[in-house]
Scaffold this motif. Sequence first.
Motif, PDB file in Angstrom:
ATOM      1  N   ALA A 223       1.038  -1.294   0.231  1.00  0.00           N
ATOM      2  CA  ALA A 223       0.174   0.317   0.312  1.00  0.00           C
ATOM      3  C   ALA A 223       0.739   1.500   0.371  1.00  0.00           C
ATOM      4  O   ALA A 223       2.298   1.174   0.502  1.00  0.00           O
ATOM      5  N   LEU A 224       0.381   2.143  -0.719  1.00  0.00           N
ATOM      6  CA  LEU A 224       1.390   3.385  -0.667  1.00  0.00           C
ATOM      7  C   LEU A 224       0.396   4.732  -0.150  1.00  0.00           C
ATOM      8  O   LEU A 224      -1.121   4.460   0.123  1.00  0.00           O
ATOM      9  N   VAL A 225       0.503   5.519   1.275  1.00  0.00           N
ATOM     10  CA  VAL A 225      -0.268   6.253   1.851  1.00  0.00           C
ATOM     11  C   VAL A 225       0.608   7.577   1.989  1.00  0.00           C
ATOM     12  O   VAL A 225       1.535   7.812   1.826  1.00  0.00           O
ATOM     13  N   CYS A 226      -0.790   8.300   0.897  1.00  0.00           N
ATOM     14  CA  CYS A 226      -0.093   9.615   0.615  1.00  0.00           C
ATOM     15  C   CYS A 226      -0.538  10.914   1.944  1.00  0.00           C
ATOM     16  O   CYS A 226      -1.786  10.466   2.372  1.00  0.00           O
ATOM     17  N   GLY A 227       0.556  11.641   2.363  1.00  0.00           N
ATOM     18  CA  GLY A 227       0.283  12.394   3.506  1.00  0.00           C
ATOM     19  C   GLY A 227       0.282  11.562   4.726  1.00  0.00           C
ATOM     20  O   GLY A 227      -0.292  12.475   5.146  1.00  0.00           O
ATOM     21  N   ALA A 228       0.994  10.776   5.138  1.00  0.00           N
ATOM     22  CA  ALA A 228       1.981  10.040   6.118  1.00  0.00           C
ATOM     23  C   ALA A 228       1.943  10.419   7.332  1.00  0.00           C
ATOM     24  O   ALA A 228       2.138  10.315   8.315  1.00  0.00           O
ATOM     25  N   GLY A 229       2.140  11.624   7.009  1.00  0.00           N
ATOM     26  CA  GLY A 229       3.996  12.622   8.184  1.00  0.00           C
ATOM     27  C   GLY A 229       2.348  13.057   8.821  1.00  0.00           C
ATOM     28  O   GLY A 229       2.068  13.666  10.277  1.00  0.00           O
ATOM     29  N   GLY A 230       0.299  13.696   8.585  1.00  0.00           N
ATOM     30  CA  GLY A 230      -0.310  14.021   8.806  1.00  0.00           C
ATOM     31  C   GLY A 230      -1.433  12.831  10.302  1.00  0.00           C
ATOM     32  O   GLY A 230      -0.911  11.501   9.920  1.00  0.00           O
ATOM     33  N   PHE A 231      -2.014  13.553  10.377  1.00  0.00           N
ATOM     34  CA  PHE A 231      -2.786  13.117  11.049  1.00  0.00           C
ATOM     35  C   PHE A 231      -3.478  11.746  10.652  1.00  0.00           C
ATOM     36  O   PHE A 231      -3.206  10.128  11.116  1.00  0.00           O
ATOM     37  N   ILE A 232      -4.945  11.643  10.060  1.00  0.00           N
ATOM     38  CA  ILE A 232      -5.757  10.593   9.684  1.00  0.00           C
ATOM     39  C   ILE A 232      -4.496   9.162   9.100  1.00  0.00           C
ATOM     40  O   ILE A 232      -4.694   8.155   9.349  1.00  0.00           O
ATOM     41  N   ALA A 233      -3.598   9.940   7.636  1.00  0.00           N
ATOM     42  CA  ALA A 233      -2.866   9.163   7.169  1.00  0.00           C
ATOM     43  C   ALA A 233      -1.744   8.240   8.604  1.00  0.00           C
ATOM     44  O   ALA A 233      -1.484   6.850   7.770  1.00  0.00           O
ATOM     45  N   SER A 234      -1.840   8.619   9.381  1.00  0.00           N
ATOM     46  CA  SER A 234      -0.156   8.677  10.110  1.00  0.00           C
ATOM     47  C   SER A 234      -1.041   6.456  10.856  1.00  0.00           C
ATOM     48  O   SER A 234      -0.753   6.022  11.471  1.00  0.00           O
TER      49      SER A 234
ATOM     50  N   MET B 132      -3.827   5.636   9.482  1.00  0.00           N
ATOM     51  CA  MET B 132      -4.523   4.287   8.205  1.00  0.00           C
ATOM     52  C   MET B 132      -2.216   3.595   8.684  1.00  0.00           C
ATOM     53  O   MET B 132      -2.360   2.283   8.033  1.00  0.00           O
ATOM     54  N   VAL B 133      -1.589   3.994   8.519  1.00  0.00           N
ATOM     55  CA  VAL B 133       0.142   3.371   8.170  1.00  0.00           C
ATOM     56  C   VAL B 133      -0.238   2.191   9.605  1.00  0.00           C
ATOM     57  O   VAL B 133       0.522   1.294   8.849  1.00  0.00           O
ATOM     58  N   LYS B 134       0.007   2.725  10.177  1.00  0.00           N
ATOM     59  CA  LYS B 134      -0.482   1.770  11.821  1.00  0.00           C
ATOM     60  C   LYS B 134      -1.659   0.124  11.256  1.00  0.00           C
ATOM     61  O   LYS B 134      -1.395  -0.165  11.500  1.00  0.00           O
ATOM     62  N   ARG B 135      -2.407   0.776  10.894  1.00  0.00           N
ATOM     63  CA  ARG B 135      -3.371  -0.387  10.844  1.00  0.00           C
ATOM     64  C   ARG B 135      -3.123  -0.890  10.008  1.00  0.00           C
ATOM     65  O   ARG B 135      -2.982  -2.419  10.099  1.00  0.00           O
ATOM     66  N   LEU B 136      -2.815  -0.421   8.574  1.00  0.00           N
ATOM     67  CA  LEU B 136      -2.252  -0.998   7.503  1.00  0.00           C
ATOM     68  C   LEU B 136      -0.897  -2.176   8.126  1.00  0.00           C
ATOM     69  O   LEU B 136      -0.497  -3.586   7.783  1.00  0.00           O
TER      70      LEU B 136
ATOM     71  N   GLY C  12       4.740   5.478   3.079  1.00  0.00           N
ATOM     72  CA  GLY C  12       4.342   6.420   3.161  1.00  0.00           C
ATOM     73  C   GLY C  12       4.917   7.479   2.742  1.00  0.00           C
ATOM     74  O   GLY C  12       6.117   7.366   2.243  1.00  0.00           O
ATOM     75  N   VAL C  13       4.389   8.801   2.505  1.00  0.00           N
ATOM     76  CA  VAL C  13       5.049  10.341   1.431  1.00  0.00           C
ATOM     77  C   VAL C  13       4.385  11.445   2.652  1.00  0.00           C
ATOM     78  O   VAL C  13       3.137  11.043   2.453  1.00  0.00           O
ATOM     79  N   ASP C  14       5.034  12.281   2.676  1.00  0.00           N
ATOM     80  CA  ASP C  14       4.634  13.653   3.121  1.00  0.00           C
ATOM     81  C   ASP C  14       5.851  14.753   2.795  1.00  0.00           C
ATOM     82  O   ASP C  14       7.442  13.715   3.023  1.00  0.00           O
ATOM     83  N   LEU C  15       5.065  15.808   3.210  1.00  0.00           N
ATOM     84  CA  LEU C  15       6.516  16.479   3.224  1.00  0.00           C
ATOM     85  C   LEU C  15       7.445  16.596   4.009  1.00  0.00           C
ATOM     86  O   LEU C  15       8.195  17.293   4.752  1.00  0.00           O
ATOM     87  N   LYS C  16       6.876  15.854   5.317  1.00  0.00           N
ATOM     88  CA  LYS C  16       7.407  15.493   7.067  1.00  0.00           C
ATOM     89  C   LYS C  16       7.040  14.640   7.028  1.00  0.00           C
ATOM     90  O   LYS C  16       6.062  13.406   7.122  1.00  0.00           O
ATOM     91  N   TYR C  17       7.934  13.909   8.509  1.00  0.00           N
ATOM     92  CA  TYR C  17       7.468  12.963   9.604  1.00  0.00           C
ATOM     93  C   TYR C  17       6.608  13.063  10.368  1.00  0.00           C
ATOM     94  O   TYR C  17       6.325  14.565  10.675  1.00  0.00           O
ATOM     95  N   PRO C  18       5.538  12.311  11.162  1.00  0.00           N
ATOM     96  CA  PRO C  18       4.240  12.221  11.609  1.00  0.00           C
ATOM     97  C   PRO C  18       5.110  12.688  13.272  1.00  0.00           C
ATOM     98  O   PRO C  18       5.964  11.876  13.205  1.00  0.00           O
ATOM     99  N   GLU C  19       4.310  13.653  13.977  1.00  0.00           N
ATOM    100  CA  GLU C  19       5.314  14.448  14.644  1.00  0.00           C
ATOM    101  C   GLU C  19       4.964  14.104  15.764  1.00  0.00           C
ATOM    102  O   GLU C  19       5.663  14.435  16.924  1.00  0.00           O
TER     103      GLU C  19
ATOM    104  N   GLU D  87      -3.264  12.083  18.595  1.00  0.00           N
ATOM    105  CA  GLU D  87      -2.120  12.428  17.915  1.00  0.00           C
ATOM    106  C   GLU D  87      -2.535  13.608  16.230  1.00  0.00           C
ATOM    107  O   GLU D  87      -2.311  13.873  14.854  1.00  0.00           O
ATOM    108  N   GLY D  88      -4.288  14.377  16.377  1.00  0.00           N
ATOM    109  CA  GLY D  88      -4.441  15.181  15.700  1.00  0.00           C
ATOM    110  C   GLY D  88      -4.022  16.040  15.858  1.00  0.00           C
ATOM    111  O   GLY D  88      -3.312  16.896  17.297  1.00  0.00           O
ATOM    112  N   THR D  89      -3.364  16.834  15.032  1.00  0.00           N
ATOM    113  CA  THR D  89      -3.284  19.394  15.581  1.00  0.00           C
ATOM    114  C   THR D  89      -4.536  19.736  16.050  1.00  0.00           C
ATOM    115  O   THR D  89      -5.226  19.329  15.916  1.00  0.00           O
ATOM    116  N   TRP D  90      -3.435  19.704  17.605  1.00  0.00           N
ATOM    117  CA  TRP D  90      -4.107  20.621  18.626  1.00  0.00           C
ATOM    118  C   TRP D  90      -3.596  21.809  18.668  1.00  0.00           C
ATOM    119  O   TRP D  90      -4.145  21.893  19.492  1.00  0.00           O
ATOM    120  N   THR D  91      -2.595  22.843  17.994  1.00  0.00           N
ATOM    121  CA  THR D  91      -2.558  23.992  18.235  1.00  0.00           C
ATOM    122  C   THR D  91      -1.884  24.627  17.018  1.00  0.00           C
ATOM    123  O   THR D  91      -1.618  23.963  15.913  1.00  0.00           O
TER     124      THR D  91
END
Length: 322
Positions: free
Chosen positions: A4-15, A17-21, A30-37, A183-187
Amino acid sequence: MKQALVCGAGGFIASHMVKRLKQEGFWVRGVDLKYPEFSETPADDFVIGDLRDQSLCREIVDRKYDEVYQFAADMGGAGYIFTGEHDADVMSNSATINLNMVEACRKRNVKRVFYSSSACMYPAYNQEDPNNPNCAESSAYPAAPDSEYGWEKLFSERLYLAYHRNYKMESRVGRFHNIFGPEGTWTGGKEKAPAAMCRKVAQAKDGDTIQIWGDGKQTRSFLIVDECIEGVLRLTRSDKTGPYNIGSEEMVSINQLVEMVMEIAGKKIHVEHIPGPTGVRGRNSDNTLIAKELGWAPSQSLRQGLETTYAWVEEQVRKGQK
Ligand code: NAD
Ligand code: GDD
């Protein structure tokens, strides 16, 4: 092994999804501009790159994936998408990502592609009554989203559906209704109401006053991220294309949302209503179609989701105060 390929994997929902897969035994890129925070990614391969770059999209779609999840977007809550300040970037960045990705997937003939649309594509004229909004899938036209973010989502869902019709791509389209959780954006300005309320309450002491935008009578429904992932997988692996709503039908006012967070926190705090970006007056997921055609409905209450989310946001606030 499925891939599987997960786009936006540094973000909330996609990260999530990566764990679930990974739990399901997939090989995941995974692909993103950044790693999960907030936690390390279990992805087998994580590409840091910009999906607005067509050549990068071709490079990462280098095989006939079993499943591709397209979550990457320039997005945020009301404070980001309703001010008008980011309209050009939101439309251009997200549309470019979607044009690049859908074409890269076509070239490799990938098996399934999920696209994450939003309830923001529904017409504003059906969301003026806070007690009775209409967000049935069939109510999408005549189109009149209240934000450029919503217009881009509508364009891109049509794009994935056109590739389905013309190129037989197995596209799947879900319309998310305000997804929240740990792990969602909170600030920082892109956070949505559940995380914002948790943060404000966590930062306050008994007797303090917190500010919320609007009169608080505007309504929404909120879906915890695990349920969202379940809905996405159910849709992606079905023989249906969509679009389907993926949301909760437990509609509350923003005042009720704040009350619930205060109860969970065990704090008595005053609320001051201030002018701010409020978006539509009422919105609620209508799950009739997805329940009938895919047998999916969320099972957790808003209260349950807020309990885990509040605990996580409170921990972030505490860490930040050290
Ligand atoms: P998010 O902002 O946490 O994740 C999006 C990710 O996309 C970010 O990590 C970001 O860095 C990445 N991204 C942005 N531009 C990129 C680029 N040019 N190249 C590579 N990566 C890029 O958002 P989310 O809440 O996880 O949302 C995921 C998807 O679901 C988005 O498409 C969003 O519009 C959609 N959606 C979310 C909600 C919600 O309530 N969270 C509701 C409706 C729709
Ligand atoms: N974010 C935020 N922060 N919202 C607040 C606040 C605050 O401090 N105070 C009150 N609100 C109100 C907003 O004014 C809005 O009326 C409501 O809470 C919900 O705001 P958000 O959760 O930020 O966004 P939304 O529901 O209007 O739109 C979101 O959901 C869509 C899908 O349903 C966005 O995240 C979109 O990007 C998403 O597609």
